[in-house]
Enzyme design. Sequence first.
Site, mmCIF file in Angstrom:
data_model
loop_
_atom_site.group_PDB
_atom_site.id
_atom_site.type_symbol
_atom_site.label_atom_id
_atom_site.label_comp_id
_atom_site.label_asym_id
_atom_site.label_seq_id
_atom_site.Cartn_x
_atom_site.Cartn_y
_atom_site.Cartn_z
ATOM 1 N N GLU A 1 66.801 17.590 -82.712
ATOM 2 C CA GLU A 1 65.798 18.666 -82.755
ATOM 3 C C GLU A 1 65.965 19.623 -81.566
ATOM 4 O O GLU A 1 65.003 20.063 -80.949
ATOM 5 C CB GLU A 1 64.383 18.067 -82.791
ATOM 6 C CG GLU A 1 63.302 18.993 -83.370
ATOM 7 C CD GLU A 1 63.683 19.664 -84.667
ATOM 8 O OE1 GLU A 1 64.054 18.958 -85.617
ATOM 9 O OE2 GLU A 1 63.631 20.904 -84.717
HETATM 10 C C1 LIG Z 1 70.386 10.006 -85.304
HETATM 11 C C2 LIG Z 1 70.553 11.475 -85.528
HETATM 12 C C3 LIG Z 1 69.761 12.106 -86.471
HETATM 13 C C4 LIG Z 1 69.935 13.473 -86.719
HETATM 14 N N1 LIG Z 1 69.210 14.084 -87.719
HETATM 15 C C5 LIG Z 1 69.547 15.341 -88.090
HETATM 16 C C6 LIG Z 1 69.002 15.919 -89.284
HETATM 17 O O1 LIG Z 1 68.182 15.311 -89.969
HETATM 18 N N2 LIG Z 1 69.413 17.165 -89.645
HETATM 19 C C7 LIG Z 1 70.318 17.872 -88.898
HETATM 20 O O2 LIG Z 1 70.649 18.981 -89.283
HETATM 21 N N3 LIG Z 1 70.848 17.355 -87.761
HETATM 22 C C8 LIG Z 1 70.488 16.107 -87.346
HETATM 23 N N4 LIG Z 1 71.046 15.557 -86.218
HETATM 24 C C9 LIG Z 1 71.961 16.354 -85.428
HETATM 25 C C10 LIG Z 1 71.390 16.734 -84.084
HETATM 26 O O3 LIG Z 1 70.377 17.688 -84.241
HETATM 27 C C11 LIG Z 1 72.569 17.210 -83.218
HETATM 28 O O4 LIG Z 1 73.291 16.055 -82.853
HETATM 29 C C12 LIG Z 1 72.119 17.985 -81.999
HETATM 30 O O5 LIG Z 1 71.606 19.232 -82.374
HETATM 31 C C13 LIG Z 1 73.261 18.220 -80.996
HETATM 32 O O6 LIG Z 1 74.407 18.722 -81.612
HETATM 33 P P1 LIG Z 1 75.821 18.009 -81.339
HETATM 34 O O7 LIG Z 1 75.650 16.566 -81.626
HETATM 35 O O8 LIG Z 1 76.847 18.743 -82.077
HETATM 36 O O9 LIG Z 1 76.034 18.151 -79.785
HETATM 37 P P2 LIG Z 1 76.668 19.459 -79.038
HETATM 38 O O10 LIG Z 1 76.031 20.693 -79.546
HETATM 39 O O11 LIG Z 1 78.152 19.364 -79.096
HETATM 40 O O12 LIG Z 1 76.155 19.196 -77.570
HETATM 41 C C14 LIG Z 1 76.820 18.315 -76.643
HETATM 42 C C15 LIG Z 1 76.210 18.540 -75.252
HETATM 43 O O13 LIG Z 1 76.444 19.892 -74.838
HETATM 44 C C16 LIG Z 1 75.226 20.542 -74.551
HETATM 45 N N5 LIG Z 1 75.287 21.929 -75.002
HETATM 46 C C17 LIG Z 1 75.801 22.412 -76.157
HETATM 47 N N6 LIG Z 1 75.647 23.742 -76.221
HETATM 48 C C18 LIG Z 1 74.990 24.110 -75.118
HETATM 49 C C19 LIG Z 1 74.516 25.361 -74.600
HETATM 50 N N7 LIG Z 1 74.664 26.488 -75.266
HETATM 51 N N8 LIG Z 1 73.852 25.360 -73.406
HETATM 52 C C20 LIG Z 1 73.677 24.206 -72.709
HETATM 53 N N9 LIG Z 1 74.104 23.014 -73.150
HETATM 54 C C21 LIG Z 1 74.756 22.955 -74.333
HETATM 55 C C22 LIG Z 1 74.158 19.753 -75.282
HETATM 56 O O14 LIG Z 1 72.877 19.895 -74.672
HETATM 57 C C23 LIG Z 1 74.702 18.341 -75.215
HETATM 58 O O15 LIG Z 1 74.328 17.749 -74.010
HETATM 59 C C24 LIG Z 1 70.859 14.210 -85.946
HETATM 60 C C25 LIG Z 1 71.634 13.559 -84.974
HETATM 61 C C26 LIG Z 1 71.509 12.213 -84.789
HETATM 62 C C27 LIG Z 1 72.414 11.531 -83.781
#
Ligand SMILES: Cc1cc2nc3c(=O)[nH]c(=O)nc-3n(C[C@H](O)[C@H](O)[C@H](O)COP(=O)(O)OP(=O)(O)OC[C@H]3O[C@@H](n4cnc5c(N)ncnc54)[C@H](O)[C@@H]3O)c2cc1C
Length: 592
Positions: free
Chosen positions: A438
């Site tokens: 989220e």
């Molecule tokens: C158990 C689980 C349930 C989930 N449920 C859903 C769901 O129902 N629907 C859905 O659509 N998604 C869902 N997600 C996805 C979740 O919302 C994403 O994992 C999350 O938004 C982070 O994206 P990412 O994993 O690609 O991490 P990344 O975006 O790759 O981030 C990796 C790190 O880099 C940092 N970072 C990235 N970009 C920036 C920036 N611009 N500025 C500062 N820091 C940054 C982040 O804060 C993080 O620490 C779920 C994930 C999990 C693990």
Amino acid sequence: MTAYTPPTDDIRYVMTHVADLDGILSTERFGHVDAESLNAVLDEVGRFMADEVAPTNVDGDRIGSQWLPDGTVVTPDSFKPAYDKWVASGFGAMPFDSEFGGADFPWISAIAVQEIFTSSNMALSLAPLLTQGAIDAILAHGSDEQKATYLPKMMTGEWTGTMNLTEPQAGSDVGAVATKAEPNGDGSWSITGQKIYITYGEHDLAEQIMHLVLARTPGSAPGTKGISMFLVPKYVLHDDGTPGERNGASCVSIEHKVGIHGSPTCVMAFDGATGWLVGNEHDGMRNMFTMMNNARLSVGLQGLSLAERAYQQSLEYAQDREQGTAIGAAKGTSSAIIEHPDVRRMLMTQRSWIDAMRALVYTNAAALDRAEAASDPDETRRWRELADLLIPLSKSLCTDVVNESTSLALQIHGGMGYVEETGVAQHYRDARIAAIYEGTNGIQAADLVGRKLAMRGGGVITDLLDEFEARADALAAIDGMSTFADRLREAVVTARTATAHLLETGPTDPRSLLGASGPYLRLLGTTVCGGLLAKSAIAASAADDFDGAFLAARITSAKFFGEQILPTATGLLAAVTSPADDLYALAADQLT
Ligand SMILES: Cc1cc2nc3c(=O)[nH]c(=O)nc-3n(C[C@H](O)[C@H](O)[C@H](O)COP(=O)(O)OP(=O)(O)OC[C@H]3O[C@@H](n4cnc5c(N)ncnc54)[C@H](O)[C@@H]3O)c2cc1C
């Protein structure tokens, strides 16, 4: 394993004395709800969750949801009966529009129900939580026909909902979404692409799943501007509204995770699935934002809920486990570990943070309700601004703190905390995700300094700090509270300095602004919690509607927070005002 006791008095107290429930119920919008009915609901929800849902929590962790090669997902045996009873109870529909079967209760009452549900079984509570997000999106942007067709069954929980944003290359950067939507020529669209991490994307709890999917239509602009939102039912409906043919959306696998094993986290394949546009083409991101406040608040609430459940367990363990002789105990006797000062500190830290988080989250929910209920545009704006400011604080602070407090709960168990038998480790593992999904807490912090800080030129934050400063004077007038009042004044001064610094330097040094965002969020959030707990303590010193010992405990907990946790905010000022040069002093390839 400790049974869960819903903290209904704590919730009632915060709703009444911190979040001004009476103010909400005195508005025309929520005038049909009376505090007595709300109390009765809370008791009933508490009983239901403690008896029917909390005992299923351990199955979620130990058995988990299973993916079968035919693409179905089976939840643990105990989940469906508990979920069916939840649907039959009607509690889920409470806050929604009565036109579609809801009861038009204020959001704060939904938050109370969610708190207890999440403490009882976070993995199961995610099914209604995601459904809530989908309902909000359809309510705000769906056509009349979509609302009439889908909402009644989603509000009861007979049908669940999902939010399909994330793709392998599109996580925090939602603008990178590549899933495609092609017009079918009959008003429907053909959706093709892969989504990952989709919570309850497939399961056996309900007969129908409504997927809300972000996708790109032909010729759309790159980035967030080209994204549209689609409704993709698992089963395309017959003309009479009953689920018909299976749609082209399937779960190809589920993830094996650190926690919330009961909640299936699905990889979803959309293979020419039939979908319908929700709202206007290209408005998908804007539509998502309208439901984000509620969703982010609910995830912040997960921090509070798991902190509460883990605390209850660690308190019981600390009362039972005997080790050593506490200072003052008779020589040669064995003392319960709760008598050791260091264990007391861990318990008081958890206890006072729980009160702080509850004050923050319920105040945030109340601001959303007041914004919705206000008839005067200025009043609406004022409440909306407060709600918007508090959202990243609720989401991030509570989900960061829960990592610390569930860790303390585990620590109190000693070695028994690290082995799975006691069950306390489950809370620690389950809680970890809340800081990630989220919008990661890093993204929340960026939202705070990028959007919320500058609202009314910093005036929204200043108003709140002014309120706390005035409150410090009232607090100082109460016997034994002068140190807390001094610490609150210091935190307010620190928060003013940090805010002014970021407002001044941010526009010309955006890298330092973002570099400071994490510590600033913690600094401001801790200060806000201090200000709200001051309100709680002032109210408790005058209240007579709760048991005396209960009120005294509220004051003690607030005082502990004010004297021992609030001062940590001041220590963060250096990190907020230091330039990002320090973060980049080592080049990326030198960070070895
Ligand atoms: C158990 C689980 C349930 C989930 N449920 C859903 C769901 O129902 N629907 C859905 O659509 N998604 C869902 N997600 C996805 C979740 O919302 C994403 O994992 C999350 O938004 C982070 O994206 P990412 O994993 O690609 O991490 P990344 O975006 O790759 O981030 C990796 C790190 O880099 C940092 N970072 C990235 N970009 C920036 C920036 N611009 N500025 C500062 N820091 C940054 C982040 O804060 C993080 O620490 C779920 C994930 C999990 C693990």
